[in-house]
Design a protein around this motif. Structure first.
Motif, PDB file in Angstrom:
ATOM      1  N   GLU A 198       0.811  -1.067   0.043  1.00 36.71           N
ATOM      2  CA  GLU A 198      -0.142  -0.158  -0.242  1.00 36.71           C
ATOM      3  C   GLU A 198       1.165   1.087  -0.054  1.00 36.71           C
ATOM      4  N   GLY A 201       2.326   1.932  -3.632  1.00 38.15           N
ATOM      5  CA  GLY A 201       1.009   2.721  -4.118  1.00 38.15           C
ATOM      6  C   GLY A 201       0.710   4.415  -3.832  1.00 38.15           C
ATOM      7  N   ASP A 202       0.992   4.504  -2.582  1.00 36.61           N
ATOM      8  CA  ASP A 202       0.941   5.234  -1.853  1.00 36.61           C
ATOM      9  C   ASP A 202       1.833   6.540  -2.891  1.00 36.61           C
ATOM     10  N   LEU A 203       2.771   6.005  -2.835  1.00 35.37           N
ATOM     11  CA  LEU A 203       4.326   6.627  -2.998  1.00 35.37           C
ATOM     12  C   LEU A 203       4.503   6.249  -4.774  1.00 35.37           C
ATOM     13  N   TYR A 204       3.585   6.628  -5.337  1.00 35.26           N
ATOM     14  CA  TYR A 204       3.573   6.392  -7.298  1.00 35.26           C
ATOM     15  C   TYR A 204       3.822   5.093  -7.735  1.00 35.26           C
ATOM     16  N   ALA A 205       3.861   4.233  -7.369  1.00 31.34           N
ATOM     17  CA  ALA A 205       4.194   2.777  -8.194  1.00 31.34           C
ATOM     18  C   ALA A 205       3.147   2.451  -8.345  1.00 31.34           C
ATOM     19  N   ASN A 206       2.788   2.054  -9.113  1.00 31.23           N
ATOM     20  CA  ASN A 206       1.750   1.113  -9.679  1.00 31.23           C
ATOM     21  C   ASN A 206       1.808  -0.495  -9.750  1.00 31.23           C
TER      22      ASN A 206
ATOM     23  N   ARG B  56      -7.911   6.211   4.816  1.00 35.82           N
ATOM     24  CA  ARG B  56      -8.266   5.174   3.434  1.00 35.82           C
ATOM     25  C   ARG B  56      -8.901   5.955   2.498  1.00 35.82           C
ATOM     26  N   LEU B  61      -6.570   3.962  -1.203  1.00 37.62           N
ATOM     27  CA  LEU B  61      -6.125   2.141  -0.361  1.00 37.62           C
ATOM     28  C   LEU B  61      -7.633   1.408  -0.750  1.00 37.62           C
ATOM     29  N   SER B  81      -4.609   4.912  -6.744  1.00 40.43           N
ATOM     30  CA  SER B  81      -3.673   5.534  -4.900  1.00 40.43           C
ATOM     31  C   SER B  81      -2.741   6.217  -6.018  1.00 40.43           C
ATOM     32  N   TYR B  82      -2.093   5.154  -7.114  1.00 40.95           N
ATOM     33  CA  TYR B  82      -0.821   5.804  -7.445  1.00 40.95           C
ATOM     34  C   TYR B  82      -0.230   6.743  -8.176  1.00 40.95           C
ATOM     35  N   ARG B  84      -2.639  10.181  -6.686  1.00 43.99           N
ATOM     36  CA  ARG B  84      -3.335  11.134  -6.727  1.00 43.99           C
ATOM     37  C   ARG B  84      -2.225  11.850  -5.672  1.00 43.99           C
ATOM     38  N   THR B  88       0.807   9.631   2.546  1.00 44.63           N
ATOM     39  CA  THR B  88       0.173   8.768   3.529  1.00 44.63           C
ATOM     40  C   THR B  88       1.404   8.432   4.562  1.00 44.63           C
TER      41      THR B  88
END
Lengths: 297, 379
Positions: A198, A201-206, B56, B61, B81-82, B84, B88
């Motif tokens: 997660e 993903g949150d740090l822009y990795a697909n 989330r 997420l 998510s990737y 936006r 987090t």
């Protein structure tokens, strides 16, 4: 001061007794190793430098410390040696290609079926290794499903067969060692905190980048363990080549087997065993260094 | 790689009738919320109130069952998510164990193909004062250091929005206090909107400009920390933020800005603005520290309740806590500062209580006085 000293003395006493317990716990294992690994190994080393007694019976050898045995053993069987490593390597690569997606699916996508799938991975162990290999002979054989499907679609000619080929040996080994590859990979994938994916993903990795940069590197301990557990026994295996192969697919295990039990040439068999062991040790040392897993664990 | 618009080009975060259900369980129930750009916003509530699920969904997420999420004029609801402009700080930091501190912080920049990685990472590491640890692995860091790296890894990307999911939960009390101040400072320094999820009311009150108190998937009340504390609109909010004494009463009359209430036989005054109920029967709330305790017969100002008997006294350093039993058999809690203002009292002494009318708040008489109490201790 006196009090402090007395304090440390009494405190260290139970500590020292506690120190002995780990060694006591190791003892049965060490004895076992000594009796069934170290002693036979010494015996084998001793055998490897013997020569036949002149005029003696078959199987009668005397110790002459002939190191040339090693050179002879290797040069006479270099083809089988390289074949063993090539087959083992191919089987390992195939097993990895099949096991990784399988382990990944079980670890992350199986939901409530996780335990059932894990049991299915181990299920082949409920039957004997030999039996399973013989079953492969049936599957790949003239009357088997693989041949008939391939022939139906004209992918192979009417007179091509799969049994008694290198392909059969390699696929047989791949199949037999699959659980050894799957389980360690599953174990290390399962241990990965899903929040790391997660976070990726949150740090822009697909999805693909997350796999390449996070999931796969973190599963490396499992990959290394799985490849070792597959490659090492595969390199020394002789059952698959015996049952599924032909004389041109002989591996070093088959040579050792026949030297020991058919030709009764103990010194050559022992020298071959040692050479194989040394070769495997060198290969895996290089491999582990390269994989750099010590940093991951 | 995903490029996101500059934080400067984005506006307020707007959640519009967001609902999220997991099977039969309704985690977030038709939530409307606007989080102003640049604010430090806290979602406060007990575990299971839907605050983390809300966070989330903002991060992408979790997908809302229905409703829309906007950042300025951009609809983010279906954005992965990737993609936006949101980062987090995860509950247990989720630092990548196989990468160095430098590479952890650089992760987001590299994914977006940004050129000046080294410069940006060094700058943000200096901001959190951990530049000397750049070549270590996360496991070699203490909890507080990991926490700061998790913040650095997120803010280095200059997101429009920084989400913090119970970021201080794993730290000990002293470190938590220090990090609260530090996070607040970082927020002022970088000017990013912070959305902070916590079950710790003190943490929320220390850091946030605005707090939304959540309960059962809904927002109970939204306001500044002082506003929520001084003028709670529900028993849940009153109990979740601090302690309260609730006494049943009935409205007698209203004259201008004041209301007069019959409180168990005593007539007291309440500013009408602090009564959030339209009912005749009320729950009158007085915080324990708002009470003053007197010997019987002493002069008092403001509202007054007579006939109390001290049943318990405990000294806690800065203050003394009294339990006083009232004639209607209710135990009230009173905190007095140990500044010499309170009389010397012993168990069994008869006392009079007083307080200023503007420290009173009033709720509907049918509110559950126990609501929100379980959350006080947190998880």
């Amino acid at each position: 001061m006196a009090f402090a000293h007395a304090g440390t003395a009494t405190a260290s006493k139970p500590g020292r007794a506690g120190m002995r317990i780990p060694y006591l716990l190791l003892l049965p294992g060490l004895l076992w190793l000594l009796l069934f690994f170290v002693l036979p190994l010494i015996n084998l080393a001793e055998t490897s430098t013997k020569t036949p007694i002149a005029g003696g019976e078959t199987g009668a050898y005397e110790q002459t410390f002939r190191l040339q045995n090693y050179v002879d053993a290797f040069s006479e069987n270099s083809a089988q040696f390289s074949r063993s490593f090539i087959y083992a390597l191919l089987a390992t690569v195939l097993a990895l290609a099949i096991s990784y997606p399988l382990a990944y699916a079980i670890a992350f996508k199986s939901g409530k079926y996780k335990n059932i799938l894990l049991v299915l991975v181990i299920a082949p162990f409920f039957t004997s290794f030999l039996l399973r290999t013989i079953a492969w002979k049936q599957i790949l054989g003239e009357e088997g499903p693989v041949i008939s499907i391939l022939r139906t679609f004209h992918l192979i000619g009417a007179d091509t067969s799969i049994t008694a080929t290198a392909l059969a040996v390699i696929t047989g080994m791949t199949y037999n060692f699959l659980p050894f590859m799957t389980l360690p990979i599953y174990a290390s994938l399962e241990r990965i905190d899903p929040r790391l994916m997660e976070a990726s993903g949150d740090l822009y990795a697909n999805g693909l980048t997350t796999f390449r940069r996070v999931t796969f590197p973190l599963s490396m301990p499992g990959v290394v363990a799985g490849t070792l557990l597959t490659f090492i026994p595969a390199a020394g295996d002789y059952v698959n080549a015996q049952i599924l192969g032909n004389p041109t697919t002989k591996m070093i295990g088959n040579v050792i087997d026949s030297r020991f039990f058919r030709i009764v040439d103990y010194p050559t068999a022992a020298a071959l065993s040692f050479t194989l062991m040394a070769a495997i040790l060198i290969l895996i040392t290089v491999y582990i260094r390269r994989a750099g897993t010590d940093e991951l664990i | 790689m995903a490029n996101h618009p500059d934080a400067a080009k984005t506006g307020d975060l707007k959640l519009s009738s967001i609902t999220k259900s997991f099977g039969d369980f309704l985690a977030v129930d038709d939530l409307d919320l606007v989080i102003p750009k640049g604010s430090f916003f806290a979602l406060l509530g007990p575990s299971g109130c839907g605050k983390t699920t809300t966070l989330r969904m903002i991060a992408g997420l979790e997908e809302p069952t229905s409703g829309k999420i906007y950042l300025g004029d951009t609809d983010l609801t279906d954005t992965k998510s990737y993609r936006r402009p949101v980062n987090t700080v995860f509950q247990n930091y989720a630092l990548f164990p196989h990468l160095t501190i430098f590479e952890n912080v650089a992760f987001g920049l590299r994914r977006r193909g940004i050129k000046e990685v080294k410069e940006s990472v060094e700058k943000v590491l200096a901001l959190v004062e951990l530049a000397h640890l750049r070549d270590r692995k996360p496991t070699q860091l203490s909890g507080g250091q990991q926490q700061r790296i998790a913040v650095a890894r997120a803010i280095v990307n200059r997101p429009a929005l920084l989400l913090l999911d119970e970021p201080l939960g794993a730290l000990d009390l002293k470190l938590r206090r220090q990090m609260q101040i530090e996070l607040k400072w970082i927020q002022t320094e970088v000017g990013i909107t912070f959305v902070h999820v916590t079950h710790d009311q003190e943490e929320a009150m220390t850091m946030a400009d605005t707090i939304a108190v959540m309960n059962e998937g809904r927002i109970e009340q939204l306001g500044s920390p002082a506003d929520l504390y001084e003028n709670p609109k529900t028993a849940f909010v009153a109990n979740f933020l601090g302690q309260s004494n609730f006494i049943k009463g009935t409205v007698e009359s209203t004259s201008g800005a004041d209301q007069f209430v019959n409180l168990q036989g005593t007539r007291i005054a309440i500013p009408a603005a602090r009564n959030s109920s339209t009912h005749k029967s009320l729950l009158v709330g007085i915080r324990p520290e708002k009470f003053r305790i007197h010997n019987v017969g002493d002069a008092t100002t403001g509202n007054k309740l007579e006939g109390g008997v001290v049943t318990d006294i405990s000294f806690v350093g800065v203050s003394t806590q009294y339990q006083v039993e009232m004639p209607w058999k209710q135990e009230l809690m009173i905190f007095e500062q140990n500044d010499g203002g309170a009389p010397n009292l012993r168990k069994g002494d008869a006392v009079t209580l007083s307080w200023e009318p503007h420290f009173t708040f009033a709720l509907d008489g049918d509110e559950d006085v126990k609501s929100g109490l379980a959350g006080v201790d947190g998880e």
